[in-house]
Design a protein around this motif. Sequence first.
Motif, PDB file in Angstrom:
ATOM      1  N   VAL A 182      45.905  42.303  46.641  1.00  0.00           N
ATOM      2  CA  VAL A 182      44.825  42.040  45.698  1.00  0.00           C
ATOM      3  C   VAL A 182      43.577  41.710  46.499  1.00  0.00           C
ATOM      4  O   VAL A 182      43.570  40.765  47.295  1.00  0.00           O
ATOM      5  N   VAL A 183      42.522  42.535  46.312  1.00  0.00           N
ATOM      6  CA  VAL A 183      41.296  42.356  47.092  1.00  0.00           C
ATOM      7  C   VAL A 183      40.094  42.373  46.159  1.00  0.00           C
ATOM      8  O   VAL A 183      40.159  42.913  45.046  1.00  0.00           O
ATOM      9  N   PRO A 184      38.962  41.801  46.587  1.00  0.00           N
ATOM     10  CA  PRO A 184      37.745  41.888  45.774  1.00  0.00           C
ATOM     11  C   PRO A 184      37.193  43.309  45.832  1.00  0.00           C
ATOM     12  O   PRO A 184      37.290  43.984  46.857  1.00  0.00           O
ATOM     13  N   PRO A 185      36.609  43.800  44.749  1.00  0.00           N
ATOM     14  CA  PRO A 185      36.069  45.174  44.725  1.00  0.00           C
ATOM     15  C   PRO A 185      35.056  45.440  45.825  1.00  0.00           C
ATOM     16  O   PRO A 185      34.945  46.563  46.326  1.00  0.00           O
ATOM     17  N   SER A 186      34.295  44.406  46.251  1.00  0.00           N
ATOM     18  CA  SER A 186      33.256  44.606  47.269  1.00  0.00           C
ATOM     19  C   SER A 186      33.828  44.984  48.623  1.00  0.00           C
ATOM     20  O   SER A 186      33.115  45.513  49.482  1.00  0.00           O
ATOM     21  N   SER A 187      35.135  44.728  48.844  1.00  0.00           N
ATOM     22  CA  SER A 187      35.734  45.025  50.156  1.00  0.00           C
ATOM     23  C   SER A 187      36.140  46.483  50.295  1.00  0.00           C
ATOM     24  O   SER A 187      36.495  46.932  51.390  1.00  0.00           O
ATOM     25  N   SER A 211      42.963  47.926  38.708  1.00  0.00           N
ATOM     26  CA  SER A 211      42.032  46.807  38.772  1.00  0.00           C
ATOM     27  C   SER A 211      42.092  46.018  37.478  1.00  0.00           C
ATOM     28  O   SER A 211      42.459  46.553  36.421  1.00  0.00           O
ATOM     29  N   GLU A 212      41.734  44.731  37.579  1.00  0.00           N
ATOM     30  CA  GLU A 212      41.767  43.873  36.401  1.00  0.00           C
ATOM     31  C   GLU A 212      40.960  42.614  36.664  1.00  0.00           C
ATOM     32  O   GLU A 212      41.174  41.937  37.685  1.00  0.00           O
ATOM     33  N   LEU A 213      40.014  42.332  35.784  1.00  0.00           N
ATOM     34  CA  LEU A 213      39.264  41.082  35.813  1.00  0.00           C
ATOM     35  C   LEU A 213      38.697  40.779  37.201  1.00  0.00           C
ATOM     36  O   LEU A 213      38.889  39.689  37.751  1.00  0.00           O
ATOM     37  N   GLY A 214      37.995  41.743  37.766  1.00  0.00           N
ATOM     38  CA  GLY A 214      37.343  41.510  39.047  1.00  0.00           C
ATOM     39  C   GLY A 214      38.260  41.550  40.245  1.00  0.00           C
ATOM     40  O   GLY A 214      37.859  41.157  41.359  1.00  0.00           O
ATOM     41  N   LYS A 215      39.477  42.018  40.072  1.00  0.00           N
ATOM     42  CA  LYS A 215      40.425  42.147  41.181  1.00  0.00           C
ATOM     43  C   LYS A 215      40.851  43.610  41.283  1.00  0.00           C
ATOM     44  O   LYS A 215      41.035  44.285  40.271  1.00  0.00           O
TER      45      LYS A 215
END
Length: 242
Positions: A182-187, A211-215
Motif C-alpha cells: 500500500v503506497v501513496p499515489p504520489s509515489s 486504489s481506495e481512499l487515497g491509497k
Amino acid sequence: MTVVSASPLWRDLHLGDVGGDVDDLRRSLREAGDNIAASGPVDSSMVDAFNERLRAAAEREVPGSIDRSSLVWLKSSASRVSHCPMSLGASVLADDALAGVAPSVSRASIAEGMEGRAALGAVVVELSGDSFAVSSDGSLPEPGRTVVELPDSNDSAENVESGGTVNLQGTLRLEKSIQVLVVPPSSLVTVGDSSCVFNAGVANPVTIVGSELGKTFIKELNSPTLTAVDLIPPDDAKCPSN
C-alpha cells in the motif's frame, strides 16, 4: 418422466434415431438408475427402460418407441416456478406448458473492473451468492450453468425474455490471494503500460492492483524486496519496461 436439456424435446423417438435429444434422454435414464449404454442411437434397452418406468407409473406406453407426450421437459434441474397455467383437473396435451419458470441469465461478461486483474491470477465473480470463473476476456465460460434467476416482476426479466440484456451487480475477486503493498499515489510513476515506484532513487517495476481512499495497492514484478518507497519520485523518473 422429466428430461433436463438445453432445448425442448421435439419428436417421438424410434429405434435407430440419433441426436442431442436422444443423448439427453439417455443421460436422464442413467441418472435415474437405469443400466443402459452412455451413448449411441435409440435401441431396445433404452426403449425398454423408458417403458418400464411408464408401467411403474401406470402410464400408457407405445411398444417399440418413446412417446414424447409421456415426457416433461425442463431446461434446468432446479428452477423457481413463477406461474402455473394449468388448473386442477384440466386435460394436458403434448407441448402444453405445465408451469412457467422465472427467466434466467445463462451467459454473461464483465463490463468493467477486469483491467489488469487477469495478469494477477485467476479471477472469479460473485453473483447472487454463487461464484463463477472469469476468463481473461471477461466472459463467464461455464456453458449450461445458470448465472442468476430474475424475479418475474422485474423489468429486467421482461428484457431477458425478449432476448435483450440486463446489468447485474457482482463482486470481482482473485481466486487466490496475493501480497500487495500500500503506497501513496504520489509515489507512483506510470509511462505507457509501465508503472514503478522508487526507493532511494532506484526504480522498481510494479503492477497497480487497485486504489481506495487515497491509497494505491501495488504488486512488485520482481522478487518482493521493498520495505519503503520515495514519496516523491525524481523529476526525470522513468520506469523500466514491464
